[in-house]
Motif scaffolding. Structure first.
Motif, PDB file in Angstrom:
ATOM      1  N   ILE A  55       0.820  -1.204   0.000  1.00  0.00           N
ATOM      2  CA  ILE A  55       0.000   0.000   0.000  1.00  0.00           C
ATOM      3  C   ILE A  55       0.859   1.262   0.000  1.00  0.00           C
ATOM      4  N   LYS A  56       1.999   1.226   0.647  1.00  0.00           N
ATOM      5  CA  LYS A  56       2.892   2.388   0.595  1.00  0.00           C
ATOM      6  C   LYS A  56       3.395   2.615  -0.827  1.00  0.00           C
ATOM      7  N   ARG A  57       3.739   1.519  -1.519  1.00  0.00           N
ATOM      8  CA  ARG A  57       4.191   1.609  -2.912  1.00  0.00           C
ATOM      9  C   ARG A  57       3.076   2.111  -3.816  1.00  0.00           C
ATOM     10  N   GLU A  58       1.886   1.540  -3.672  1.00  0.00           N
ATOM     11  CA  GLU A  58       0.753   1.922  -4.517  1.00  0.00           C
ATOM     12  C   GLU A  58       0.338   3.376  -4.292  1.00  0.00           C
ATOM     13  N   LEU A  59       0.323   3.814  -3.047  1.00  0.00           N
ATOM     14  CA  LEU A  59      -0.033   5.199  -2.757  1.00  0.00           C
ATOM     15  C   LEU A  59       0.924   6.153  -3.465  1.00  0.00           C
ATOM     16  N   LEU A  60       2.204   5.867  -3.384  1.00  0.00           N
ATOM     17  CA  LEU A  60       3.202   6.717  -4.034  1.00  0.00           C
ATOM     18  C   LEU A  60       3.043   6.682  -5.555  1.00  0.00           C
ATOM     19  N   GLU A  61       2.886   5.488  -6.133  1.00  0.00           N
ATOM     20  CA  GLU A  61       2.752   5.365  -7.585  1.00  0.00           C
ATOM     21  C   GLU A  61       1.514   6.080  -8.117  1.00  0.00           C
ATOM     22  N   GLU A  62       0.393   5.931  -7.416  1.00  0.00           N
ATOM     23  CA  GLU A  62      -0.867   6.467  -7.910  1.00  0.00           C
ATOM     24  C   GLU A  62      -1.067   7.940  -7.618  1.00  0.00           C
ATOM     25  N   THR A  63      -0.479   8.434  -6.526  1.00  0.00           N
ATOM     26  CA  THR A  63      -0.780   9.806  -6.099  1.00  0.00           C
ATOM     27  C   THR A  63       0.438  10.701  -5.908  1.00  0.00           C
ATOM     28  N   GLY A  64       1.591  10.093  -5.685  1.00  0.00           N
ATOM     29  CA  GLY A  64       2.767  10.884  -5.347  1.00  0.00           C
ATOM     30  C   GLY A  64       2.818  11.248  -3.872  1.00  0.00           C
ATOM     31  N   TYR A  65       1.910  10.720  -3.074  1.00  0.00           N
ATOM     32  CA  TYR A  65       1.855  11.026  -1.649  1.00  0.00           C
ATOM     33  C   TYR A  65       2.548   9.947  -0.822  1.00  0.00           C
ATOM     34  N   HIS A  66       3.094  10.387   0.304  1.00  0.00           N
ATOM     35  CA  HIS A  66       3.603   9.492   1.336  1.00  0.00           C
ATOM     36  C   HIS A  66       2.646   9.599   2.517  1.00  0.00           C
ATOM     37  N   GLY A  67       2.455   8.493   3.213  1.00  0.00           N
ATOM     38  CA  GLY A  67       1.608   8.497   4.395  1.00  0.00           C
ATOM     39  C   GLY A  67       2.425   8.287   5.651  1.00  0.00           C
ATOM     40  N   LYS A  68       1.803   8.558   6.781  1.00  0.00           N
ATOM     41  CA  LYS A  68       2.404   8.287   8.093  1.00  0.00           C
ATOM     42  C   LYS A  68       1.287   7.805   9.012  1.00  0.00           C
ATOM     43  N   SER A  69       1.650   7.327  10.177  1.00  0.00           N
ATOM     44  CA  SER A  69       0.690   6.821  11.172  1.00  0.00           C
ATOM     45  C   SER A  69      -0.204   5.738  10.576  1.00  0.00           C
ATOM     46  N   TRP A  70       0.408   4.765   9.925  1.00  0.00           N
ATOM     47  CA  TRP A  70      -0.312   3.680   9.259  1.00  0.00           C
ATOM     48  C   TRP A  70      -0.966   2.744  10.270  1.00  0.00           C
ATOM     49  N   LYS A  71      -2.227   2.345   9.987  1.00  0.00           N
ATOM     50  CA  LYS A  71      -2.944   1.373  10.820  1.00  0.00           C
ATOM     51  C   LYS A  71      -3.758   0.463   9.907  1.00  0.00           C
ATOM     52  N   LEU A  72      -3.806  -0.818  10.246  1.00  0.00           N
ATOM     53  CA  LEU A  72      -4.681  -1.740   9.547  1.00  0.00           C
ATOM     54  C   LEU A  72      -6.095  -1.547  10.093  1.00  0.00           C
ATOM     55  N   LEU A  73      -7.009  -1.104   9.251  1.00  0.00           N
ATOM     56  CA  LEU A  73      -8.387  -0.845   9.658  1.00  0.00           C
ATOM     57  C   LEU A  73      -9.252  -2.092   9.517  1.00  0.00           C
ATOM     58  N   LEU A  74      -9.045  -2.837   8.424  1.00  0.00           N
ATOM     59  CA  LEU A  74      -9.957  -3.910   8.088  1.00  0.00           C
ATOM     60  C   LEU A  74      -9.264  -4.921   7.186  1.00  0.00           C
ATOM     61  N   GLU A  75      -9.537  -6.179   7.418  1.00  0.00           N
ATOM     62  CA  GLU A  75      -9.071  -7.261   6.554  1.00  0.00           C
ATOM     63  C   GLU A  75     -10.276  -8.141   6.291  1.00  0.00           C
ATOM     64  N   TYR A  76     -10.568  -8.384   5.008  1.00  0.00           N
ATOM     65  CA  TYR A  76     -11.735  -9.205   4.706  1.00  0.00           C
ATOM     66  C   TYR A  76     -11.499 -10.076   3.476  1.00  0.00           C
ATOM     67  N   THR A  77     -12.253 -11.181   3.394  1.00  0.00           N
ATOM     68  CA  THR A  77     -12.215 -12.064   2.234  1.00  0.00           C
ATOM     69  C   THR A  77     -13.102 -11.462   1.162  1.00  0.00           C
ATOM     70  N   ILE A  78     -12.597 -11.431  -0.062  1.00  0.00           N
ATOM     71  CA  ILE A  78     -13.289 -10.742  -1.146  1.00  0.00           C
ATOM     72  C   ILE A  78     -14.643 -11.374  -1.466  1.00  0.00           C
ATOM     73  N   HIS A  79     -14.728 -12.698  -1.466  1.00  0.00           N
ATOM     74  CA  HIS A  79     -15.996 -13.363  -1.757  1.00  0.00           C
ATOM     75  C   HIS A  79     -16.061 -14.652  -0.956  1.00  0.00           C
ATOM     76  N   GLY A  80     -17.087 -14.812  -0.175  1.00  0.00           N
ATOM     77  CA  GLY A  80     -17.197 -15.947   0.733  1.00  0.00           C
ATOM     78  C   GLY A  80     -17.485 -17.288   0.087  1.00  0.00           C
ATOM     79  N   ALA A  81     -18.028 -17.297  -1.133  1.00  0.00           N
ATOM     80  CA  ALA A  81     -18.371 -18.567  -1.769  1.00  0.00           C
ATOM     81  C   ALA A  81     -17.199 -19.160  -2.552  1.00  0.00           C
ATOM     82  N   TYR A  82     -16.176 -18.371  -2.790  1.00  0.00           N
ATOM     83  CA  TYR A  82     -15.040 -18.827  -3.579  1.00  0.00           C
ATOM     84  C   TYR A  82     -13.769 -18.714  -2.755  1.00  0.00           C
TER      85      TYR A  82
END
Length: 141
Positions: A55-82
């Motif tokens: 996510i740090k790499r993607e944020l920089l590539e897509e926006t040119g921004y750096h972030g700080k104070s990173w926290k994992l908010l949510l982790e989920y399975t994309i589709h429960g049947a597969y």
């Protein structure tokens, strides 16, 4: 046994806040929808890469921004049947801007009231983004 398979890789996204408590949204073309829609910075996790590194790499590539104070908010399975990938949603505060932007994507900063309006008026159309932003609004104080 005769169920079809769908392969979706693990991915990350970030809800980035600036010092005005605004959230960064990207207005990107989505092939499945055949149009642009609002979403979050993020992308696929490469093999042997950790979600936070992605996510740090993607944020920089897509926006040119750096972030700080990173926290994992949510982790989920994309589709429960597969047996498909997981999405990892992080929060971060805007740190600084770099000149390293490899993608030309429209960036929009919105406050929480505007975010509620966008969700309520169905202006955000992908399930993962809707889930991440709704969870953020409900549980991130």
């Amino acid at each position: 046994k005769n169920f079809h398979n769908i392969e979706i890789p693990n991915a990350t996204s970030v809800i980035l806040e600036n010092n005005k408590n605004q959230i960064l949204l990207l207005n990107e073309y989505r092939r499945g929808l055949k149009k642009k829609t609002l979403g979050l910075p993020g992308g696929q996790i490469d093999s042997n890469e950790k979600p936070i590194s992605t996510i740090k790499r993607e944020l920089l590539e897509e926006t040119g921004y750096h972030g700080k104070s990173w926290k994992l908010l949510l982790e989920y399975t994309i589709h429960g049947a597969y047996k498909v990938g997981k999405d990892y949603v992080f929060t971060a505060k805007l740190d600084k801007r770099s000149n390293n932007v490899s993608e030309n994507i429209q960036k929009i900063w919105v406050n929480k009231n505007k975010l509620y309006q966008l969700l309520n008026n169905k202006k955000i159309e992908t399930a993962g983004t809707i889930a991440a932003l709704s969870y953020y609004l409900l549980f991130n104080n």
